[in-house]
Motif scaffolding. Structure first.
Motif, PDB file in Angstrom:
ATOM      1  N   ASP A 334      -8.060  -9.844   4.620  1.00 46.60           N
ATOM      2  CA  ASP A 334      -8.063 -10.602   3.419  1.00 46.60           C
ATOM      3  C   ASP A 334      -6.911 -11.514   3.226  1.00 46.60           C
ATOM      4  OD1 ASP A 334      -9.241 -10.787   0.511  1.00 46.60           O
ATOM      5  OD2 ASP A 334      -7.236 -10.541   0.256  1.00 46.60           O
ATOM      6  N   VAL A 335      -7.149 -12.657   2.918  1.00 46.63           N
ATOM      7  CA  VAL A 335      -6.160 -13.903   2.971  1.00 46.63           C
ATOM      8  C   VAL A 335      -5.100 -13.492   1.965  1.00 46.63           C
ATOM      9  CG1 VAL A 335      -7.278 -15.123   0.843  1.00 46.63           C
ATOM     10  CG2 VAL A 335      -5.909 -16.468   2.853  1.00 46.63           C
ATOM     11  N   ARG A 336      -5.455 -12.725   1.000  1.00 44.28           N
ATOM     12  CA  ARG A 336      -3.995 -12.297   0.006  1.00 44.28           C
ATOM     13  C   ARG A 336      -3.201 -11.133   0.483  1.00 44.28           C
ATOM     14  NH1 ARG A 336      -8.816 -11.139  -4.281  1.00 44.28           N
ATOM     15  NH2 ARG A 336      -9.766 -10.626  -2.193  1.00 44.28           N
ATOM     16  N   ALA A 337      -3.256 -10.691   1.785  1.00 41.58           N
ATOM     17  CA  ALA A 337      -2.391  -9.562   2.349  1.00 41.58           C
ATOM     18  C   ALA A 337      -1.154  -9.852   2.111  1.00 41.58           C
ATOM     19  CB  ALA A 337      -2.973  -9.398   3.601  1.00 41.58           C
ATOM     20  N   ASN A 338      -0.581 -11.160   2.178  1.00 40.44           N
ATOM     21  CA  ASN A 338       0.874 -11.444   2.046  1.00 40.44           C
ATOM     22  C   ASN A 338       1.425 -11.720   0.592  1.00 40.44           C
ATOM     23  OD1 ASN A 338       1.618 -11.871   4.827  1.00 40.44           O
ATOM     24  ND2 ASN A 338      -0.188 -13.095   4.748  1.00 40.44           N
ATOM     25  N   GLU A 339       0.448 -11.561  -0.308  1.00 40.81           N
ATOM     26  CA  GLU A 339       0.771 -11.606  -1.799  1.00 40.81           C
ATOM     27  C   GLU A 339       1.992 -11.038  -2.584  1.00 40.81           C
ATOM     28  OE1 GLU A 339       0.453 -11.365  -6.373  1.00 40.81           O
ATOM     29  OE2 GLU A 339       0.373  -9.779  -4.674  1.00 40.81           O
ATOM     30  N   ASN A 340       2.148  -9.821  -2.017  1.00 43.52           N
ATOM     31  CA  ASN A 340       3.387  -9.186  -2.299  1.00 43.52           C
ATOM     32  C   ASN A 340       3.666  -7.986  -1.106  1.00 43.52           C
ATOM     33  OD1 ASN A 340       2.821  -6.029  -3.003  1.00 43.52           O
ATOM     34  ND2 ASN A 340       1.174  -7.158  -4.363  1.00 43.52           N
ATOM     35  N   LEU A 341       4.898  -7.919  -0.891  1.00 40.47           N
ATOM     36  CA  LEU A 341       5.323  -7.207   0.240  1.00 40.47           C
ATOM     37  C   LEU A 341       4.783  -5.558   0.241  1.00 40.47           C
ATOM     38  CD1 LEU A 341       7.431  -6.699   2.558  1.00 40.47           C
ATOM     39  CD2 LEU A 341       9.092  -6.088   0.716  1.00 40.47           C
ATOM     40  N   HIS A 342       4.570  -5.062  -0.875  1.00 42.26           N
ATOM     41  CA  HIS A 342       4.076  -3.689  -0.674  1.00 42.26           C
ATOM     42  C   HIS A 342       2.854  -3.581  -0.279  1.00 42.26           C
ATOM     43  CE1 HIS A 342       7.934  -3.134  -3.017  1.00 42.26           C
ATOM     44  NE2 HIS A 342       7.781  -1.764  -2.584  1.00 42.26           N
ATOM     45  N   LEU A 343       2.203  -4.697  -0.901  1.00 40.78           N
ATOM     46  CA  LEU A 343       0.654  -4.831  -0.219  1.00 40.78           C
ATOM     47  C   LEU A 343       0.472  -5.213   1.065  1.00 40.78           C
ATOM     48  CD1 LEU A 343      -2.457  -5.017  -0.810  1.00 40.78           C
ATOM     49  CD2 LEU A 343      -1.990  -7.448  -1.414  1.00 40.78           C
ATOM     50  N   THR A 344       1.180  -5.802   1.838  1.00 41.30           N
ATOM     51  CA  THR A 344       1.467  -6.233   3.096  1.00 41.30           C
ATOM     52  C   THR A 344       1.661  -4.866   3.952  1.00 41.30           C
ATOM     53  OG1 THR A 344       2.316  -8.296   2.443  1.00 41.30           O
ATOM     54  CG2 THR A 344       2.328  -7.839   4.752  1.00 41.30           C
ATOM     55  N   THR A 345       2.710  -3.990   3.559  1.00 43.14           N
ATOM     56  CA  THR A 345       2.893  -2.811   4.026  1.00 43.14           C
ATOM     57  C   THR A 345       1.621  -1.819   4.148  1.00 43.14           C
ATOM     58  OG1 THR A 345       5.217  -3.119   3.229  1.00 43.14           O
ATOM     59  CG2 THR A 345       4.486  -0.890   4.080  1.00 43.14           C
ATOM     60  N   LEU A 346       0.848  -1.904   2.988  1.00 50.62           N
ATOM     61  CA  LEU A 346      -0.347  -0.889   3.056  1.00 50.62           C
ATOM     62  C   LEU A 346      -1.328  -1.589   4.159  1.00 50.62           C
ATOM     63  CD1 LEU A 346      -1.543   1.396   1.967  1.00 50.62           C
ATOM     64  CD2 LEU A 346      -2.397   0.120  -0.118  1.00 50.62           C
ATOM     65  N   HIS A 347      -1.357  -2.908   4.190  1.00 52.49           N
ATOM     66  CA  HIS A 347      -2.161  -3.354   5.266  1.00 52.49           C
ATOM     67  C   HIS A 347      -1.869  -3.044   6.584  1.00 52.49           C
ATOM     68  CE1 HIS A 347      -5.317  -6.306   3.478  1.00 52.49           C
ATOM     69  NE2 HIS A 347      -4.389  -6.298   2.327  1.00 52.49           N
ATOM     70  N   LEU A 348      -0.514  -3.303   6.847  1.00 50.44           N
ATOM     71  CA  LEU A 348      -0.005  -2.703   8.084  1.00 50.44           C
ATOM     72  C   LEU A 348      -0.415  -1.159   8.519  1.00 50.44           C
ATOM     73  CD1 LEU A 348       1.520  -2.916  10.667  1.00 50.44           C
ATOM     74  CD2 LEU A 348       3.793  -2.602   9.277  1.00 50.44           C
ATOM     75  N   ILE A 349      -0.135  -0.512   7.311  1.00 51.65           N
ATOM     76  CA  ILE A 349      -0.330   1.199   7.523  1.00 51.65           C
ATOM     77  C   ILE A 349      -1.974   1.530   8.101  1.00 51.65           C
ATOM     78  CG2 ILE A 349      -0.729   3.409   6.078  1.00 51.65           C
ATOM     79  CD1 ILE A 349       2.134   2.893   6.892  1.00 51.65           C
ATOM     80  N   LEU A 461      10.804  -7.975  -9.666  1.00 51.12           N
ATOM     81  CA  LEU A 461       9.442  -8.135  -8.863  1.00 51.12           C
ATOM     82  C   LEU A 461       9.179  -9.326  -8.328  1.00 51.12           C
ATOM     83  CD1 LEU A 461       6.815  -6.262  -9.000  1.00 51.12           C
ATOM     84  CD2 LEU A 461       5.908  -7.840 -10.887  1.00 51.12           C
ATOM     85  N   ARG A 462       9.580 -10.404  -8.783  1.00 52.13           N
ATOM     86  CA  ARG A 462       9.344 -11.863  -8.181  1.00 52.13           C
ATOM     87  C   ARG A 462       9.701 -11.634  -6.901  1.00 52.13           C
ATOM     88  NH1 ARG A 462      13.504 -15.192 -12.031  1.00 52.13           N
ATOM     89  NH2 ARG A 462      13.042 -13.408 -13.467  1.00 52.13           N
ATOM     90  N   LYS A 463      10.866 -11.075  -6.414  1.00 45.38           N
ATOM     91  CA  LYS A 463      11.133 -11.142  -5.022  1.00 45.38           C
ATOM     92  C   LYS A 463      10.206 -10.471  -4.005  1.00 45.38           C
ATOM     93  CE  LYS A 463      15.691 -10.725  -4.121  1.00 45.38           C
ATOM     94  NZ  LYS A 463      16.845  -9.930  -3.689  1.00 45.38           N
ATOM     95  N   ILE A 464       9.360  -9.838  -4.394  1.00 43.50           N
ATOM     96  CA  ILE A 464       8.557  -9.110  -3.286  1.00 43.50           C
ATOM     97  C   ILE A 464       7.082 -10.194  -3.227  1.00 43.50           C
ATOM     98  CG2 ILE A 464       9.003  -6.839  -4.188  1.00 43.50           C
ATOM     99  CD1 ILE A 464       6.206  -6.304  -5.276  1.00 43.50           C
ATOM    100  N   PHE A 465       7.059 -10.997  -3.995  1.00 47.84           N
ATOM    101  CA  PHE A 465       5.866 -12.009  -3.881  1.00 47.84           C
ATOM    102  C   PHE A 465       5.764 -12.790  -2.626  1.00 47.84           C
ATOM    103  CE2 PHE A 465       5.517 -11.586  -8.612  1.00 47.84           C
ATOM    104  CZ  PHE A 465       4.404 -10.525  -8.493  1.00 47.84           C
ATOM    105  N   PHE A 466       5.127 -12.948  -1.828  1.00 49.10           N
ATOM    106  CA  PHE A 466       5.003 -13.910  -0.626  1.00 49.10           C
ATOM    107  C   PHE A 466       6.330 -13.808   0.175  1.00 49.10           C
ATOM    108  CE2 PHE A 466       2.188 -16.162  -3.280  1.00 49.10           C
ATOM    109  CZ  PHE A 466       0.882 -16.085  -2.623  1.00 49.10           C
ATOM    110  N   ASN A 467       6.686 -12.501   0.523  1.00 52.55           N
ATOM    111  CA  ASN A 467       7.878 -12.190   1.145  1.00 52.55           C
ATOM    112  C   ASN A 467       7.604 -11.103   2.000  1.00 52.55           C
ATOM    113  OD1 ASN A 467      10.761 -12.164   1.922  1.00 52.55           O
ATOM    114  ND2 ASN A 467      11.283 -10.968   0.076  1.00 52.55           N
TER     115      ASN A 467
END
Length: 684
Positions: A334-349, A461-467
């Motif tokens: 999904d293209v939104r995987a990088n939207e926030n750091l914790h979501l990206t982490t779950l994709h990786l897991i 919270l803003r620091k985790i967006f697209f990061n």
């Protein structure tokens, strides 16, 4: 259908071919005018908050013709209502499926010969043999009740007696910040909710052929534009001297019969792991390694598997300074995987989890080729996603009583779901546009820091967006996971942190460019509901068989006085209250975290998702079904165990990873958590 009249003039559902061709020509001319106007208009600047948001939801360029057909459907409908007002109430009888413009789209799924394949299709087609397009990606959302557009066809919903209050005013006066934590749930609860939301919903907006985004705040006369207007006393207006927030309307879906506008779901409607695997064949192939059934990965400097990378510096996430270090944003289902750091982490897991299962299956079945291993692994992982969602997310979200009444409870018996091919599993428009966006109110303003600092340190919270870049640092994965597990969420209600109402997708603090104002997620949610023509809040209560609301005093039975007063100051009549704002203002039901309207609409969707899926993990729906022994193993699944075995070195987690650790949800050593046994998949 087309017939010949006695005068040998072709009739198209009561409309002559000459007139239909005239309408078609005018529609095509209107589309060309709109496209030209968009190309001439100012564009949103690269890597601004608005650009990042557009890239999250924009339509893939290779599907632009679908967008074009959707707009053409609108123009044809408006033409015949205008020219033949007597057809307004039976406009849906005008079938355009055989017209050359629409033929390929309208036949693409209806004409499929569906075979009883053992595995799901990537795009969701042929899940239902009788209705091959139900739940398929790139198809319209489902309506539970007719839309209410201002012109009856496509213009955003307007007030019944006066103009609707500006969406931004509703945010500031009703959805202000009021920080009250809900210590039952941790941030992983919101992340998993977002993960599965992205699995089943993705509303599309149109971008230009060259990939640019039109600036609605800098343009006039463009139908696709519906910007959020700011008043002079707005904090963003005062700080940044801006009167407008960018907003492009959702892409209209093509219709094979004329009628009011519908919107497209880019994802499959099935809870099928498409957030991991993709929902179109092209993307799904990009994500595979084609070796041993495993997904593609990149390897970090310390030898750990990461997601494959996206090197597109215009994707709204990548940064030149990070790319210079060889660190890029990631590619996922999904293209939104990088939207926030914790979501990206779950994709990786979950990608690591797929590869772990695939490797074990290869050991059990060395004769399986790559395709067989991939499909069997995908089926297991999808089943686990379904089980976690209904067992660990929905129970605390909806409450056991509601789970039981909608038959959503996970049974201990193996085959416990009865597939019903009359149930349309497609995601409802209200669920995607309003009801399941409740989780935005859960977001905290401060997160437990994922950086290697003191345990009490916090980060905005803003620091985790697209990061996603911290994932490249050795040891960071586990700290990010524990940040989510150790941060509590806000109560689900009408209040939102300013991190999402004023600072969404803001530039990083260390940026050398002038700081640009963030977006307001809540205003965009309200605006999107109006864009989609969602009826007002009281009608949804009627749909849910709840006590009706005819005047503001009726709200006192299920809302607090302060909420009612705020609503009454904003809306001229109770009928005009937006579904999003009304449902979030309700007092939560006992056992649920939401009020009765949102609870009803969310439960209704998850009932469709479960019983309308022929491949549901514990349904005995044919030879493709899992065996009873396999289902028994799947039902041992916990998200806690999946995170433990796929992290770098997490040692201890709460038993239910979505809930805060407590007396009833104690921390458990990872080694003591049960894992599933893959022996029932062995063919040796």
């Amino acid at each position: 259908m087309c017939v010949w009249d006695s005068g040998k003039s072709l009739i198209w559902n009561g409309i002559s071919k000459i007139e239909f061709d005239k309408a078609l020509q005018q529609g095509l001319e209107k589309l060309k005018e709109e496209e030209d106007a968009m190309m001439r208009s100012p564009k949103v600047l690269l890597n601004t908050p608005s650009y990042r948001h557009f890239r999250l939801v924009s339509f893939p360029e290779n599907y632009n013709n679908i967008s074009r057909l959707g707009q053409l459907s609108d123009e044809l409908t408006k033409y015949f209502i205008r020219e033949k007002p007597d057809r307004r109430f039976n406009i849906s009888s005008v079938n355009v499926a055989e017209n050359e413009e629409f033929k390929e789209y309208c036949r693409s799924s209806k004409s499929q010969i569906c075979l009883h394949h053992q595995y799901r299709s990537i795009d969701g087609s042929c899940n239902n043999i009788k209705h091959p397009d139900w739940g398929t990606s790139m198809r319209p959302f489902l309506r539970l009740m007719p839309p209410e557009y201002c012109d009856g066809v496509s213009e955003p919903r307007c007030g019944s007696r006066a103009e609707l209050p500006p969406a931004r005013d509703v945010t500031l006066k009703l959805h202000r910040a009021n920080y009250k934590s809900d210590h039952r749930f941790n941030f992983m609860f919101a992340v998993w909710g977002q993960f599965i939301d992205h699995d089943i919903t993705a509303t599309a907006i149109t971008r230009l052929i060259n990939g640019q985004m039109v600036s609605c705040c800098g343009s006039t006369g463009i139908d696709k534009c519906y910007p959020v207007i700011l008043s002079e006393d707005d904090p963003i207006f005062i700080l940044y001297n801006t009167t407008c927030m960018e907003f492009v309307r959702s892409t209209p879906a093509p219709r094979c019969t004329l009628g009011p506008r519908e919107q497209l779901n880019q994802q499959t409607s099935f809870l099928d792991g498409s957030v991991i695997y993709g929902s179109n064949v092209e993307l799904s192939r990009r994500l595979r390694s084609f070796q041993g059934g495993r997904m593609a990965v990149t390897v970090s400097e310390d030898g750990k598997d990461l997601l494959p990378v996206s090197i597109d510096l215009t994707d709204g996430c990548n940064r030149e300074e990070e790319a210079a270090k060889g660190r890029y944003c990631f590619l996922a289902g999904d293209v939104r995987a990088n939207e926030n750091l914790h979501l990206t982490t779950l994709h990786l897991i979950m990608v690591r989890h797929h590869n772990r299962i695939a490797s074990q299956l290869q050991q059990l079945n060395p004769k399986w080729d790559d395709e067989r291993t991939y499909q069997e692994t995908r089926r297991i992982v999808t089943a686990q996603v379904q089980h976690i969602t209904y067992r660990e997310l929905l129970v605390p979200l909806l409450g056991e009583k509601v789970m039981e009444s909608y038959d959503l409870t996970v049974r201990t018996s193996t085959y416990s779901t009865v597939y019903d091919d009359t149930i349309n599993p497609s995601i409802t428009n209200n669920f995607a546009t309003s009801s399941f966006r409740f989780a935005h109110s859960l977001l905290p303003g401060l997160m437990k820091s994922y950086e290697n600092t003191s345990p009490d340190s916090l980060t905005l919270l803003r620091k985790i967006f697209f990061n996603p870049f911290p994932l490249y640092t050795p040891g960071s994965l586990d700290r990010i996971l524990m940040s989510a597990v150790g941060t509590d969420v806000q109560k689900a209600n009408r209040f939102f942190t300013t991190e999402v109402t004023q600072h969404l997708f803001e530039e990083p603090q260390n940026s050398t460019e002038p700081k640009k104002c963030g977006l307001d997620l809540v205003s965009m949610n309200i605006q999107r509901g109006r864009d989609h023509g969602l009826p007002g809040y009281p009608k949804w209560r009627v749909y849910c068989n709840l006590p009706p609301v005819k005047e503001f005093n009726d709200l006192k039975k299920f809302m607090d006085d302060e909420s009612i007063e705020a609503l009454q100051r904003l809306y001229k009549t109770v009928d005009d209250i937006d579904l999003y704002s009304g449902s979030l203002s309700e007092t939560p039901l006992k056992g649920s975290i939401l009020g009765p309207t949102a609870t009803c609409l969310i439960a209704e969707q998850f009932r469709r998702t479960k019983f309308g899926d022929r491949f549901w993990y514990d349904a005995n729906a044919g030879p493709h079904s899992l065996t009873s022994d396999q289902i028994r193993e799947i039902k041992k699944t916990t998200l806690a165990r999946i995170v433990c075995v796929n992290s770098d070195d997490v040692k201890e987690v709460p038993e239910n990873l979505l809930l805060f650790s407590s007396i009833s949800n104690k921390n458990v050593q990872c080694e003591h958590l049960a894992d599933i046994d893959l022996a029932p998949w062995s063919e040796m």
